[in-house]
Design a protein around this motif. Structure first.
Motif, PDB file in Angstrom:
ATOM      1  N   VAL A  16       0.845  -1.194   0.000  1.00 49.28           N
ATOM      2  CA  VAL A  16       0.000   0.000   0.000  1.00 49.28           C
ATOM      3  C   VAL A  16       0.883   1.248   0.000  1.00 49.28           C
ATOM      4  O   VAL A  16       0.547   2.252  -0.635  1.00 49.28           O
ATOM      5  N   ASP A  17       2.040   1.165   0.659  1.00 46.51           N
ATOM      6  CA  ASP A  17       2.966   2.296   0.707  1.00 46.51           C
ATOM      7  C   ASP A  17       3.448   2.674  -0.696  1.00 46.51           C
ATOM      8  O   ASP A  17       3.455   3.844  -1.067  1.00 46.51           O
ATOM      9  N   LEU A  18       3.822   1.673  -1.489  1.00 37.28           N
ATOM     10  CA  LEU A  18       4.265   1.935  -2.860  1.00 37.28           C
ATOM     11  C   LEU A  18       3.121   2.520  -3.687  1.00 37.28           C
ATOM     12  O   LEU A  18       3.314   3.463  -4.459  1.00 37.28           O
ATOM     13  N   GLY A  57     -11.732   5.437  -2.386  1.00 32.73           N
ATOM     14  CA  GLY A  57     -11.081   6.452  -1.562  1.00 32.73           C
ATOM     15  C   GLY A  57      -9.834   5.955  -0.869  1.00 32.73           C
ATOM     16  O   GLY A  57      -9.229   6.667  -0.083  1.00 32.73           O
ATOM     17  N   GLN A  58      -9.432   4.725  -1.117  1.00 32.57           N
ATOM     18  CA  GLN A  58      -8.214   4.166  -0.532  1.00 32.57           C
ATOM     19  C   GLN A  58      -7.520   3.287  -1.559  1.00 32.57           C
ATOM     20  O   GLN A  58      -8.078   3.007  -2.616  1.00 32.57           O
ATOM     21  N   LEU A  59      -6.327   2.849  -1.241  1.00 35.22           N
ATOM     22  CA  LEU A  59      -5.548   2.076  -2.214  1.00 35.22           C
ATOM     23  C   LEU A  59      -5.382   0.609  -1.837  1.00 35.22           C
ATOM     24  O   LEU A  59      -4.626  -0.108  -2.483  1.00 35.22           O
ATOM     25  N   LYS A  60      -6.059   0.153  -0.808  1.00 36.25           N
ATOM     26  CA  LYS A  60      -5.990  -1.262  -0.463  1.00 36.25           C
ATOM     27  C   LYS A  60      -6.677  -2.062  -1.553  1.00 36.25           C
ATOM     28  O   LYS A  60      -7.665  -1.613  -2.134  1.00 36.25           O
ATOM     29  N   GLN A  61      -6.136  -3.225  -1.820  1.00 38.43           N
ATOM     30  CA  GLN A  61      -6.735  -4.099  -2.823  1.00 38.43           C
ATOM     31  C   GLN A  61      -8.083  -4.577  -2.304  1.00 38.43           C
ATOM     32  O   GLN A  61      -8.168  -5.128  -1.207  1.00 38.43           O
ATOM     33  N   PRO A  62      -9.164  -4.367  -3.047  1.00 42.32           N
ATOM     34  CA  PRO A  62     -10.458  -4.832  -2.565  1.00 42.32           C
ATOM     35  C   PRO A  62     -10.499  -6.356  -2.524  1.00 42.32           C
ATOM     36  O   PRO A  62      -9.956  -7.023  -3.400  1.00 42.32           O
ATOM     37  N   LYS A  63     -11.125  -6.894  -1.483  1.00 41.25           N
ATOM     38  CA  LYS A  63     -11.217  -8.339  -1.342  1.00 41.25           C
ATOM     39  C   LYS A  63     -12.284  -8.866  -2.284  1.00 41.25           C
ATOM     40  O   LYS A  63     -13.339  -8.266  -2.444  1.00 41.25           O
TER      41      LYS A  63
END
Length: 134
Positions: A16-18, A57-63
């Motif tokens: 997520v940092d990258l 609104g976020q960069l986490k990979q959706p499950k």
């Protein structure tokens, strides 16, 4: 004759940092190609991240949602009652009976696991025959 090797390509998982650093750089520079070159990512990857950020609104990979059969029986007490009151000769007979009774299907291995939890063993039961013993 030339031998052709086949490789299965698995997608990379980026932190997520990258993702955040790449999106931040892209927003400042407004240059996708340069962002991809600096962070060593594919253009489609950057496009996917931009889309994910816009949608969630976020960069986490959706499950991804669970597909297929449940990996466990949802109500073990009801299953135990079902086992005690349903005539069957083999555990494999329970797969279709379970689906009819509970309304969802589980795999054979799930039923075996639940039976094992209840203390049932895989030992064969003694069956009686009409043959005389010599």
């Amino acid at each position: 004759m030339q031998k052709i090797l086949e490789f299965k390509i698995t997608p990379k998982t980026y932190s997520v940092d990258l993702r955040e650093r790449a999106i931040h750089f892209y927003k400042e520079s407004k240059h996708k190609s340069k962002t991809c070159e600096i962070f060593n990512i594919a253009r489609t990857t950057l496009d996917d991240w931009i889309l994910i950020e816009q949608q969630t609104g976020q960069l986490k990979q959706p499950k991804s949602p669970n597909l297929g059969r449940p990996s466990k029986i949802l109500d073990l007490q009801a299953f135990e009652h079902f086992i005690k009151h349903t005539p069957f000769t083999q555990a494999k007979d329970l797969v279709s009976l379970f689906e009819q009774h509970f309304g969802y299907s589980v795999g054979y291995h799930v039923i075996l696991k639940a039976l094992n939890k209840m203390g049932w063993t895989g030992k064969k039961r003694v069956s009686f025959t009409d043959k005389p013993v010599n």
